[in-house]
Write a protein that holds these residues in place. Structure first.
Motif, PDB file in Angstrom:
ATOM      1  N   ALA A  34     -10.917  -5.385  -4.803  1.00  0.00           N
ATOM      2  CA  ALA A  34     -10.826  -4.390  -3.737  1.00  0.00           C
ATOM      3  C   ALA A  34      -9.462  -3.716  -3.788  1.00  0.00           C
ATOM      4  O   ALA A  34      -8.499  -4.286  -4.303  1.00  0.00           O
ATOM      5  N   PRO A  35      -9.339  -2.470  -3.283  1.00  0.00           N
ATOM      6  CA  PRO A  35      -8.037  -1.807  -3.251  1.00  0.00           C
ATOM      7  C   PRO A  35      -6.981  -2.674  -2.567  1.00  0.00           C
ATOM      8  O   PRO A  35      -7.282  -3.410  -1.618  1.00  0.00           O
ATOM      9  N   ALA A  36      -5.756  -2.591  -3.039  1.00  0.00           N
ATOM     10  CA  ALA A  36      -4.696  -3.472  -2.562  1.00  0.00           C
ATOM     11  C   ALA A  36      -4.421  -3.305  -1.074  1.00  0.00           C
ATOM     12  O   ALA A  36      -4.186  -4.274  -0.357  1.00  0.00           O
ATOM     13  N   ASP A  72       2.441  -3.520   8.434  1.00  0.00           N
ATOM     14  CA  ASP A  72       1.152  -3.075   7.917  1.00  0.00           C
ATOM     15  C   ASP A  72       1.358  -2.253   6.645  1.00  0.00           C
ATOM     16  O   ASP A  72       1.925  -1.155   6.690  1.00  0.00           O
ATOM     17  N   PRO A  73       0.925  -2.750   5.493  1.00  0.00           N
ATOM     18  CA  PRO A  73       1.135  -2.001   4.244  1.00  0.00           C
ATOM     19  C   PRO A  73       0.407  -0.663   4.219  1.00  0.00           C
ATOM     20  O   PRO A  73       0.842   0.267   3.549  1.00  0.00           O
ATOM     21  N   ARG A  74      -0.702  -0.548   4.957  1.00  0.00           N
ATOM     22  CA  ARG A  74      -1.440   0.720   4.961  1.00  0.00           C
ATOM     23  C   ARG A  74      -0.636   1.808   5.660  1.00  0.00           C
ATOM     24  O   ARG A  74      -0.715   2.980   5.281  1.00  0.00           O
ATOM     25  N   LEU A 109      -3.465   4.719   0.069  1.00  0.00           N
ATOM     26  CA  LEU A 109      -4.262   4.784   1.304  1.00  0.00           C
ATOM     27  C   LEU A 109      -5.316   3.690   1.388  1.00  0.00           C
ATOM     28  O   LEU A 109      -5.971   3.543   2.423  1.00  0.00           O
ATOM     29  N   GLY A 110      -5.511   2.945   0.316  1.00  0.00           N
ATOM     30  CA  GLY A 110      -6.449   1.818   0.356  1.00  0.00           C
ATOM     31  C   GLY A 110      -7.900   2.216   0.383  1.00  0.00           C
ATOM     32  O   GLY A 110      -8.746   1.434   0.822  1.00  0.00           O
ATOM     33  N   VAL A 111      -8.231   3.420  -0.074  1.00  0.00           N
ATOM     34  CA  VAL A 111      -9.614   3.900  -0.102  1.00  0.00           C
ATOM     35  C   VAL A 111     -10.122   3.822  -1.540  1.00  0.00           C
ATOM     36  O   VAL A 111      -9.485   4.341  -2.448  1.00  0.00           O
TER      37      VAL A 111
END
Length: 289
Positions: free
Chosen positions: A71-73, A95-97, A161-163
């Protein structure tokens, strides 16, 4: 039994219905590349190659397992782990995001300018050279570069962005004439969506940069008021010959206001990053229908 590569890809699409479109695109690109390469470089028939590569059911199951493990980081959220509202509010700094979205919004100004300049230059040159024979290769290279930029932007979106975005770029048409390749690229909605995204990114990049600079300047100014007054003897406000200095009892309030402003801005940045990720996913992933 599959008679053509297209039949296998259609079956794989059906098998992966309900799966993330980025994953479907990666699976289709990998399968098409492997099957066509094997047909060109070996004497085996398509059924034998498919037997070695895997049935659509096996391929879909393999990609589902890979997605579970890769999964995305930046998919987690530190704010959801806090019990209290105040804890969730300030947990945004862990929050890394949020930090990924902040960095993405800063660099969006640069990438937007690059995308816009390249798109305008490519369109202008392609149209200008259209009447010449060498205009066709120029147009083809530009259209292929648009696809390449879309893939690179997707990698940025996934990393910051984690998408989930495609990890394999779309293959260029092969074994067709130059003009036919250009026509295929022009008929592909993905090409136009990617080109429109490059223009929109220019506008969004400017908006993101201005908003972040203004918010950061206001927050930093509020936090720095005690230092500016006590060390550098600078007033908070100056109108003509009138100088206004913040009373010392107001220092904690200004510092608190600056911290709260920037903390709230981090939440806004994370929210905008999520919206932009969904927008990029809609614009930059090829239609799998």
């Amino acid at each position: 039994m599959f008679n053509t590569v297209e039949d296998y890809l259609d079956a794989l699409k059906q098998e992966m219905q309900g799966t993330d479109n980025a994953t479907v695109q990666d699976a289709l690109v990998d399968a098409e590349e492997h099957l066509r390469t094997a047909l060109e470089n070996t004497e085996d028939e398509l059924p034998a190659i498919i037997e070695q590569y895997g049935t659509p059911e096996e391929t879909a199951a393999a990609y589902a397992e890979v997605e579970r493990l890769t999964a995305p980081a930046l998919t987690g959220s530190a704010t959801k782990k806090q019990a209290s509202g105040l804890g969730r509010f300030f947990a945004i700094y862990a929050d890394p995001r949020a930090w990924g979205a902040l960095f993405y919004m800063f660099i969006a100004f640069v990438t937007g300018v690059i995308y816009f300049s390249w798109a305008v230059t490519g369109i202008s040159v392609s149209i200008s050279f259209a009447i010449f024979i060498f205009g066709l290769p120029v147009a083809l290279l530009f259209l292929l570069s648009v696809r390449g930029i879309a893939w690179l932007e997707g990698r940025l979106v996934e990393a910051l962005l984690g998408v989930r975005m495609p990890r394999r770029s779309l293959p260029a048409p092969t074994n067709v004439k130059l003009l036919d390749r250009i026509i295929e690229l022009l008929k592909d909605k993905h090409t136009w969506f990617s080109l429109v995204y490059m223009f929109i990114q220019f506008a969004l990049g400017i908006v993101y940069f201005v908003v972040l600079v203004v918010a950061f300047s206001l927050a930093l100014s509020a936090i720095a008021i005690p230092i500016l007054q006590e060390i550098f003897h600078l007033p908070v406000m100056q109108i003509n010959n009138l100088h206004y200095f913040m009373p010392q009892w107001g220092y904690p309030l200004t510092i608190m206001a600056g911290v709260l402003l920037w903390t709230a801005m981090m939440h806004v940045v994370k929210f905008i990053g999520g919206l932009h990720g969904r927008f990029a996913k809609f614009m930059l992933i090829a239609d799998q229908d």
